[in-house]
Write a protein that holds these residues in place. Sequence first.
Motif, PDB file in Angstrom:
ATOM      1  N   ASP A   1      30.913  31.248   9.620  1.00 12.73           N
ATOM      2  CA  ASP A   1      30.398  30.320  10.625  1.00 12.73           C
ATOM      3  C   ASP A   1      29.046  30.793  11.152  1.00 12.73           C
ATOM      4  OD1 ASP A   1      30.912  32.373  12.415  1.00 12.73           O
ATOM      5  OD2 ASP A   1      32.683  31.429  13.304  1.00 12.73           O
TER       6      ASP A   1
ATOM      7  N   GLU B   1      45.357  32.851  17.132  1.00 12.67           N
ATOM      8  CA  GLU B   1      44.035  32.317  16.789  1.00 12.67           C
ATOM      9  C   GLU B   1      43.021  32.617  17.887  1.00 12.67           C
ATOM     10  OE1 GLU B   1      44.005  28.334  15.252  1.00 12.67           O
ATOM     11  OE2 GLU B   1      45.966  28.565  14.313  1.00 12.67           O
TER      12      GLU B   1
ATOM     13  N   PHE C   1      39.622  33.851  18.966  1.00 15.59           N
ATOM     14  CA  PHE C   1      38.244  34.072  18.519  1.00 15.59           C
ATOM     15  C   PHE C   1      37.438  34.517  19.745  1.00 15.59           C
ATOM     16  CE2 PHE C   1      40.068  31.069  15.543  1.00 15.59           C
ATOM     17  CZ  PHE C   1      39.644  31.557  14.301  1.00 15.59           C
ATOM     18  N   ASP C   2      37.456  35.811  20.005  1.00 13.87           N
ATOM     19  CA  ASP C   2      36.876  36.335  21.250  1.00 13.87           C
ATOM     20  C   ASP C   2      35.544  37.041  21.032  1.00 13.87           C
ATOM     21  OD1 ASP C   2      38.071  38.367  19.833  1.00 13.87           O
ATOM     22  OD2 ASP C   2      38.917  39.383  21.572  1.00 13.87           O
ATOM     23  N   ALA C   3      34.913  36.833  19.868  1.00 15.53           N
ATOM     24  CA  ALA C   3      33.622  37.485  19.623  1.00 15.53           C
ATOM     25  C   ALA C   3      32.584  37.042  20.650  1.00 15.53           C
ATOM     26  CB  ALA C   3      33.134  37.178  18.203  1.00 15.53           C
TER      27      ALA C   3
ATOM     28  N   TYR D   1      39.952  34.530   6.756  1.00 14.58           N
ATOM     29  CA  TYR D   1      38.976  34.848   7.787  1.00 14.58           C
ATOM     30  C   TYR D   1      38.106  35.987   7.272  1.00 14.58           C
ATOM     31  CZ  TYR D   1      42.337  32.534  10.950  1.00 14.58           C
ATOM     32  OH  TYR D   1      43.183  31.641  11.561  1.00 14.58           O
TER      33      TYR D   1
ATOM     34  N   PHE E   1      37.377  41.684  15.302  1.00 17.87           N
ATOM     35  CA  PHE E   1      37.103  40.292  15.645  1.00 17.87           C
ATOM     36  C   PHE E   1      37.264  39.403  14.406  1.00 17.87           C
ATOM     37  CE2 PHE E   1      34.718  43.207  18.251  1.00 17.87           C
ATOM     38  CZ  PHE E   1      35.073  42.807  19.536  1.00 17.87           C
ATOM     39  N   LEU E   2      37.725  38.176  14.661  1.00 19.02           N
ATOM     40  CA  LEU E   2      37.890  37.183  13.604  1.00 19.02           C
ATOM     41  C   LEU E   2      36.630  36.332  13.505  1.00 19.02           C
ATOM     42  CD1 LEU E   2      41.515  35.829  14.282  1.00 19.02           C
ATOM     43  CD2 LEU E   2      40.822  37.676  12.748  1.00 19.02           C
ATOM     44  N   ILE E   3      36.158  36.152  12.299  1.00 19.46           N
ATOM     45  CA  ILE E   3      35.052  35.226  12.042  1.00 19.46           C
ATOM     46  C   ILE E   3      35.595  34.086  11.193  1.00 19.46           C
ATOM     47  CG2 ILE E   3      32.783  34.921  10.993  1.00 19.46           C
ATOM     48  CD1 ILE E   3      32.258  37.886  11.474  1.00 19.46           C
ATOM     49  N   ASP E   4      35.375  32.880  11.650  1.00 18.54           N
ATOM     50  CA  ASP E   4      35.850  31.705  10.920  1.00 18.54           C
ATOM     51  C   ASP E   4      34.905  31.411   9.750  1.00 18.54           C
ATOM     52  OD1 ASP E   4      37.628  29.727  10.420  1.00 18.54           O
ATOM     53  OD2 ASP E   4      37.271  28.602  12.267  1.00 18.54           O
TER      54      ASP E   4
ATOM     55  N   LYS F   1      45.638  38.553  17.432  1.00 18.35           N
ATOM     56  CA  LYS F   1      44.555  37.565  17.337  1.00 18.35           C
ATOM     57  C   LYS F   1      44.827  36.542  16.230  1.00 18.35           C
ATOM     58  CE  LYS F   1      41.027  40.577  19.352  1.00 18.35           C
ATOM     59  NZ  LYS F   1      39.661  41.115  19.286  1.00 18.35           N
TER      60      LYS F   1
END
Length: 640
Positions: free
Chosen positions: A191, A54, A56-58, A219, A114-117, A50
């Motif tokens: 975000d 990059e 971002f599949d949340a 992140y 999961f990645l959070i911007d 991920k």
Amino acid sequence: ASLESGLQPHCGLSPCLEDARARAEFAALHGPALRASGVPERYWGRLLHKLEHEVFDAGEMFGIMQVQEVEEESEGEEAREARKKQPNPGGELCYKVIVTSENGLQAADPNSIFLIDHAWTCRVERARQQLQQVPGLLHRMANLMGIEFHGELPSAEAEDLVLEEMWRFNQTYQLAHGTAEEKVPVWYIMDEFGSRIQHSDTPSFATAPFFYMPQQVAYTLLWPLRDLDTGEEVTRDFAYGEADPLIRKCMLLPWVPADLLDFSSSTPEPPDEHYQAILEENKEKLPLAISPVAYPCNHVFKVYTDIQQVLSHLTHPRFTFTQSEADADILYNFSHFKDYRKLSQERPSVLLNQFPCENLLTVKDCLASVARRAGGPEGPAWLPRTFNLRTELPQFVSYFQQREQRGQDNHWICKPWNLARSLDTHITRSLHSIIRHRESTPKVVSKYIESPVLFLREDVGPVKFDVRYVVLLRSVKPLRLFVYDVFWLRFSNRPFALDDLDDYEKHFTVMNYDPEVVLKQVHYDEFIPEFEKQYPEFPWRSVQAEIFQAFMELFQVACAKPPPLGLCDYPSSRAVYAIDLMLKWDNRPDGKRMMQPQILEVNFNPDCERACRYHPSFFNDVFSTLYLDEPSHCHVTRLV
């Protein structure tokens, strides 16, 4: 498949091997940080994918739900009060993040990370400037925080609201490497998705900041702590890692109002075990008892030093320099010495420029603790009321709320325990800000001096100023303390007022590290007559006598107890400290106004560039006083 079809395997690495190598490199580079954050290893492989792509599949797993709680008519007063103390009180719009995936979410699934911007990243001192200059930032933050405002953007009112409200959204991390400036904590706001995740004492998810080195991007990682069904809420613990109920209550104050008025704000000196723990944390080994060394009266001392100012300005004929540490009579080092035990065993005659346990003076939380020996739980009159945010948070919250209830001034200055030059130092009257600053580096919070004695600069107006004295500690037992006869002054560049708290040039005096900032210099012998002209009722000699009395009291209590509770009586130790102080207006018992010295900090191995430039004999005086016991012809005054 290639083998079954009779084809030769590719001579390069197979995709599986390449993938394994990439994972191994990722684990080597980022594994320590991931382990420290508690990220389970089962997620690392998908996390790498991920990050590289990059992803971002949340949004495929979660949704944001807007909720407005409505008070029931039948609800009793007690229930209504309880509702007001919820993180999102009734009547306000509340956002929740829920699992929307039809199949729910399984914690064992390697893809469940999961990645959070990050929507905004800044250092606190630049926050207002960024809100003013980055297009769209103020508008986005106001929307994210649910701030309603009227009029055009940007506006000072909207900026103030965002800067106050951001402490309910801010998270922090700190870079482990770099200059002192680069290691100042970074604050960021996740975000719109990440910022909608609410608090729970029994959270369903964990989060952690993560710095991805190949892209140099930060992140926030989000992963589940258990399996979740569709419709279940995503929550995290805003006081993660803290088990003590009282500390948790304080940490959650920005979201869950609480009253600590009945809790005692008294801060007695910490127990002996506190100082023992500090000694062990510092890895300092105390010396064995030795007899004082007597050198012949004509002995020429060999000095080993890594301090350029000493090398350039020590010219006294009784001192010569050596490049061999093993040959030296005096070790005059810039960095802290740790193994006094070994030195006392192997080279007891070697003289030093530092004392064991001197961090009791030079580290701000220790200074406040030791000073209570002179002034009781409230501290002495010459030190601003100070709390250690790591160990005295409930006492501070209680004291803040008591002052608020009485209508007293509540401006505070938040400082790291052990940083100089005003780095990561913040003035605020926001309790939420102070509580959240505790999450970055270890800090103390001290009462900000709201009524400082000002100095009238003809080019600017009345400004704050501070005074630096250099003190020379010759011995602990008996206590022998000298002060250098010249003192140094630093001035703010803008007229003082209790507003614009993020205006550095109004509230701070350290200007000599930024080449673009005006540095006002006034020599002490020019300052004294001008000061007495501005304050004819306060001759400098009387003011200075109060200052020296404070110095004596500080060193007497710091040297009164055996180590690690006090400075160690090591006969081969000597030291130079710089004490920074301000003057504040106060009232004597008879009601007359007085200038009360306020010690701000004690510095080990201070920068003596100005001392050497204007007083070339400075280090000759220092070395003669400390190592030759010949202060009589030096520019020093004996205090004790």
